[in-house]
Design a protein around this motif. Structure first.
Motif, mmCIF file in Angstrom:
data_model
loop_
_atom_site.group_PDB
_atom_site.id
_atom_site.type_symbol
_atom_site.label_atom_id
_atom_site.label_comp_id
_atom_site.label_asym_id
_atom_site.label_seq_id
_atom_site.Cartn_x
_atom_site.Cartn_y
_atom_site.Cartn_z
ATOM 1 N N ARG A 170 -6.492 7.927 6.828
ATOM 2 C CA ARG A 170 -5.170 7.988 7.472
ATOM 3 C C ARG A 170 -4.165 8.772 6.631
ATOM 4 N N CYS A 227 5.432 0.591 4.965
ATOM 5 C CA CYS A 227 4.384 0.875 3.969
ATOM 6 C C CYS A 227 4.934 1.566 2.715
ATOM 7 N N ILE A 272 3.587 3.582 0.681
ATOM 8 C CA ILE A 272 3.148 4.966 0.414
ATOM 9 C C ILE A 272 3.422 5.882 1.614
ATOM 10 N N SER A 273 4.291 5.425 2.482
ATOM 11 C CA SER A 273 4.596 6.181 3.697
ATOM 12 C C SER A 273 4.998 7.637 3.405
ATOM 13 N N ILE A 282 -3.648 8.680 12.491
ATOM 14 C CA ILE A 282 -4.082 7.432 13.130
ATOM 15 C C ILE A 282 -4.504 7.727 14.566
ATOM 16 N N CYS A 287 1.970 9.919 3.067
ATOM 17 C CA CYS A 287 0.872 9.706 4.005
ATOM 18 C C CYS A 287 1.045 10.557 5.263
ATOM 19 N N LEU A 317 -3.144 -2.876 -0.012
ATOM 20 C CA LEU A 317 -2.361 -2.074 0.933
ATOM 21 C C LEU A 317 -3.018 -2.054 2.321
ATOM 22 N N PRO A 368 -1.042 -0.360 12.272
ATOM 23 C CA PRO A 368 -0.604 -0.197 10.872
ATOM 24 C C PRO A 368 0.925 -0.257 10.793
ATOM 25 N N LEU A 369 1.426 -0.847 9.722
ATOM 26 C CA LEU A 369 2.877 -1.036 9.585
ATOM 27 C C LEU A 369 3.481 0.111 8.766
ATOM 28 N N CYS A 370 3.398 1.324 9.308
ATOM 29 C CA CYS A 370 3.805 2.522 8.559
ATOM 30 C C CYS A 370 5.272 2.477 8.129
ATOM 31 N N LYS A 391 -0.448 9.979 8.017
ATOM 32 C CA LYS A 391 -0.557 9.031 9.153
ATOM 33 C C LYS A 391 -1.490 9.573 10.242
ATOM 34 N N PHE A 417 -0.647 -3.603 5.021
ATOM 35 C CA PHE A 417 0.087 -2.617 5.837
ATOM 36 C C PHE A 417 -0.833 -1.764 6.714
ATOM 37 N N CYS A 418 -1.867 -1.195 6.106
ATOM 38 C CA CYS A 418 -2.699 -0.244 6.854
ATOM 39 C C CYS A 418 -3.774 -1.008 7.623
ATOM 40 N N VAL A 444 -7.553 3.772 4.589
ATOM 41 C CA VAL A 444 -6.304 4.295 4.019
ATOM 42 C C VAL A 444 -6.469 5.787 3.690
HETATM 43 S S1 SF4 Z 1 1.850 4.975 6.087
HETATM 44 FE FE1 SF4 Z 1 -0.311 5.606 5.956
HETATM 45 S S2 SF4 Z 1 -1.247 4.178 4.526
HETATM 46 FE FE2 SF4 Z 1 0.688 3.288 5.179
HETATM 47 S S3 SF4 Z 1 0.186 1.980 6.908
HETATM 48 FE FE3 SF4 Z 1 0.726 3.961 7.742
HETATM 49 S S4 SF4 Z 1 -1.200 5.067 7.924
HETATM 50 FE FE4 SF4 Z 1 -1.556 3.352 6.571
#
Ligand code: SF4
Length: 227
Positions: free
Chosen positions: A165, A216, A218-219, A226, A222, A201, A211-213, A224, A205-206, A162
């Protein structure tokens, strides 16, 4: 920008992080309270290395069904029986040896009672635990958080993923750097809860793959990163 802890707390509320583990233990009439016992906590730390919660919980349950989790009992337990009990947790040869070594050290240095250790200052406890074979930074920080009830932010593989990313540390950042960066985003006294929420988390999600951004919580904060 809302803070990391606020976003996570708002999303998860008081949801427990270890609910799957607790469910498994309940099935066996075992309580999670024993995880706060210093020796048991270290044994669980050893069992949890390089495996999933599910496998390490199963290994712990098998071990606890066969032996009392005390230094005296485990020092006398035949190595092959410990190995057989924890086999499902992976790396069972090494972990069984480490459990025996730990039991021996705790008996020799602390008369079998680690309650003496938890009364020492955190710095001394950290140094001492890191000198034990098979006890690393994460297990030490978990011990400090759960057994000594101090504000501690242990970093596990979910949290590392996390943090990288999110872009708050580089891809090659190591344990201390990640811990420091996350601590700066965490209100005083909330490190252990942040540790729990970030693990949740990472799992929900991560995920390692896909990852389910978009869902998420905390999107918004973040980057991201990745790949
Ligand atoms: S938004 Fe960030 S923390 Fe959340 S799933 Fe995507 S990469 Fe991971």
């Amino acid at each position: 920008m809302p803070e990391l802890f606020d976003l996570l707390s708002k999303f998860y509320g008081s949801r427990r992080v270890w609910e799957e583990v607790e469910k498994e233990l309940r099935k066996e009439n075992m309580s999670t309270k024993r995880f706060h016992d210093p020796f048991t906590n270290l044994v669980i730390g050893i069992l949890s290395q390089n495996t999933s919660d599910r496998n390490s919980t199963r290994a712990y349950i098998n071990l606890a069904k066969r032996f009392q989790i005390t230094p005296k009992v485990l020092v006398e337990a035949p190595l092959r029986e410990i190995k057989s009990a924890i086999r499902c947790g992976g790396m069972y040869n090494l972990k069984a040896r480490r459990i025996k070594q730990l039991a021996r050290i705790v008996l020799k240095k602390y008369g079998g009672d680690l309650k003496k250790l938890i009364k020492l200052p955190v710095g001394k406890v950290r140094k001492e635990l890191l000198s034990f074979p098979g006890i690393g930074q994460k297990t030490t920080d978990v011990f400090i958080g759960y057994c000594m009830k101090k504000d501690s932010l242990p970093i596990d593989t979910n949290i590392k993923r996390v943090a990288r990313r999110m872009g708050i540390v580089g891809k090659k950042a190591k344990y201390e750097e990640i811990q420091k960066a996350l601590s700066k985003l965490t209100p005083k006294g909330k490190k252990l809860r942040t540790h729990e929420l970030l693990i949740r988390l990472g799992r929900d999600f991560c995920k390692v793959r896909r990852p389910l951004c978009e869902k998420c919580p905390i999107s918004s904060m973040c980057k991201k990163v990745i790949s």
